[in-house]
Motif scaffolding. Structure first.
Motif, PDB file in Angstrom:
ATOM      1  N   UNK A 121     -59.081 -40.642  -9.777  1.00  0.00           N
ATOM      2  CA  UNK A 121     -59.013 -41.764  -8.848  1.00  0.00           C
ATOM      3  C   UNK A 121     -57.602 -41.981  -8.285  1.00  0.00           C
ATOM      4  N   UNK A 122     -57.567 -42.363  -6.991  1.00  0.00           N
ATOM      5  CA  UNK A 122     -56.312 -42.639  -6.292  1.00  0.00           C
ATOM      6  C   UNK A 122     -56.468 -43.852  -5.391  1.00  0.00           C
ATOM      7  N   UNK A 123     -55.351 -44.422  -5.001  1.00  0.00           N
ATOM      8  CA  UNK A 123     -55.282 -45.354  -3.879  1.00  0.00           C
ATOM      9  C   UNK A 123     -53.894 -45.233  -3.268  1.00  0.00           C
ATOM     10  N   UNK A 124     -53.754 -45.766  -2.069  1.00  0.00           N
ATOM     11  CA  UNK A 124     -52.469 -45.737  -1.364  1.00  0.00           C
ATOM     12  C   UNK A 124     -51.959 -47.153  -1.168  1.00  0.00           C
ATOM     13  N   UNK A 125     -50.621 -47.295  -1.176  1.00  0.00           N
ATOM     14  CA  UNK A 125     -49.976 -48.575  -0.930  1.00  0.00           C
ATOM     15  C   UNK A 125     -49.189 -48.438   0.378  1.00  0.00           C
ATOM     16  N   UNK A 126     -49.301 -49.455   1.232  1.00  0.00           N
ATOM     17  CA  UNK A 126     -48.702 -49.451   2.563  1.00  0.00           C
ATOM     18  C   UNK A 126     -47.198 -49.193   2.498  1.00  0.00           C
ATOM     19  N   UNK A 127     -46.688 -48.328   3.382  1.00  0.00           N
ATOM     20  CA  UNK A 127     -45.258 -48.020   3.361  1.00  0.00           C
ATOM     21  C   UNK A 127     -44.359 -49.242   3.572  1.00  0.00           C
TER      22      UNK A 127
END
Length: 145
Positions: A121-127
């Motif tokens: 599992x992954x997620x991204x955080x806004x730059x």
């Protein structure tokens, strides 16, 4: 939030084949995975494995090429036609706990948690919430704990 190991640096490229040739012929990389499609992520992917040193695991370079015209990295490549550093990825032992911590700090988590190229599992955080870097958070595989 405790900083985990840097797992990989994502590099967007208009051509994985050309990038593989660069890392092999210019940088001397010898451990490069075969490219594979991740249509659910909108990318083609392969990994350049860097060597281990002093008992420490090497970091990977994740080469990502658009899968098709709807790929989320097309916008990045429109601004950076030659490609370039797209994101950094850090490991965490528990993805749900990490997501809750980031959201609790008011960080913008982009989209749902999903399965990434490593099969975890992954997620991204806004730059804009991460010092200008798109940041991928990846759960370590259960065998890595």
């Amino acid at each position: 939030m405790k900083l985990g190991r840097l797992n990989h640096i994502g590099v967007a490229t208009p051509s994985i084949a050309d990038s593989i040739a660069h890392y092999r012929d210019v940088m001397g990389a010898s451990d490069i995975t075969e490219p594979f499609d991740l249509p659910e992520q909108g990318v083609k992917v392969c990994f350049v494995n860097t060597p281990t040193h002093s008992g420490m695991d090497g970091t990977q370079i994740e080469l990502i090429e658009p899968y098709d015209e709807s790929s989320p990295i097309n916008g990045f490549l429109a601004k950076n036609p030659a490609g370039g550093q797209h994101h950094v990825c850090f490991e965490v032992p528990d993805i749900a706990e990490a997501r809750a911590e980031f959201e609790g700090m008011g960080k913008r988590v982009l989209g749902p948690t999903r399965i990434g190229a490593h099969g975890t599992p992954i997620f991204f955080v806004h730059p804009k919430d991460m010092q200008g870097m798109l940041t991928e958070i990846m759960e370590t595989s259960k065998g890595d704990h």
